[in-house]
Design an enzyme around this catalytic site. Structure first.
Site, mmCIF file in Angstrom:
data_model
loop_
_atom_site.group_PDB
_atom_site.id
_atom_site.type_symbol
_atom_site.label_atom_id
_atom_site.label_comp_id
_atom_site.label_asym_id
_atom_site.label_seq_id
_atom_site.Cartn_x
_atom_site.Cartn_y
_atom_site.Cartn_z
ATOM 1 C CG HIS A 44 -0.126 0.159 2.507
ATOM 2 N ND1 HIS A 44 0.434 -0.926 3.161
ATOM 3 C CD2 HIS A 44 0.238 1.253 3.226
ATOM 4 C CE1 HIS A 44 1.096 -0.505 4.225
ATOM 5 N NE2 HIS A 44 0.989 0.826 4.293
ATOM 6 C CG HIS A 130 7.584 4.559 1.217
ATOM 7 N ND1 HIS A 130 7.286 5.650 2.014
ATOM 8 C CD2 HIS A 130 7.626 3.479 2.040
ATOM 9 C CE1 HIS A 130 7.172 5.245 3.265
ATOM 10 N NE2 HIS A 130 7.357 3.937 3.306
#
Length: 188
Positions: A44, A130
């Protein structure tokens, strides 16, 4: 041992993208010797880490975030590379880099602001989107940053996807995968 439940808002990655990341990294995993690899279903892009939360404050955050995202539009994003956080000789986090997309930063700012309005204390460092892939370098030799480009499956073949769902996840530390979706917000 009991663990306190934590919550966080994140961009949900499409299942096909998660699978491609997983497949590509399986090919280079022997080179990137990290101790703990993230389960593919747990990939995620975090927008706001809430930590532990009482039900009233959590419900307030849900209401504010869901309402704020009602008019948000979906947008394209791509995974463009690999990088690390922590000591260059023994990094603690191995992650997938995403393209610089202004709409992602705007989305994160909206979610962050609504969570602050709900009474949460959030990270104050600049946002650095990220996808965490693995944790804790465990090889005998020091990490060589050159492998980030030499063995990067995303360097020439960027993975494109559409950001169209934001999710409030609950952490179940003793399960695999450990992130359970609680609330899902679809973007238009």
């Amino acid at each position: 041992m009991s663990h306190q439940t934590h919550y966080f808002w994140a961009v949900k990655l499409p299942d096909a993208i998660k699978q491609t990341i997983h497949d590509e990294l399986n090919n280079v995993q022997p080179i990137f010797q990290f101790q703990r690899w993230v389960h593919r279903d747990d990939y995620h892009i975090t927008l706001a880490f809430l930590g532990a939360a009482d039900s009233q404050r959590l419900q307030t955050a849900i209401n504010l975030v869901v309402n704020a995202l009602k008019e948000e539009k979906s947008f394209p994003l791509q995974i463009v590379g690999l990088n690390i956080f922590g000591n260059n000789k023994a990094p603690r986090i191995f992650w997938g880099a995403v393209s610089e997309e202004e709409r992602l930063y705007e989305l994160q700012a909206t979610v962050h602001r609504k969570c602050l309005e709900s009474g949460f204390t959030l990270e104050s460092r600049p946002y650095h989107p990220h996808i965490t892939i693995a944790r804790k370098w465990c090889a005998q030799e020091e990490f060589n940053p050159q492998i980030l480009t030499k063995h990067n499956p995303f360097q020439e073949r960027h993975l494109h996807f559409t950001v169209n769902e934001i999710v409030l996840y609950k952490t179940n530390i003793d399960k695999t995968p450990k992130y359970e979706p609680i609330v899902c917000c679809s973007l238009q």
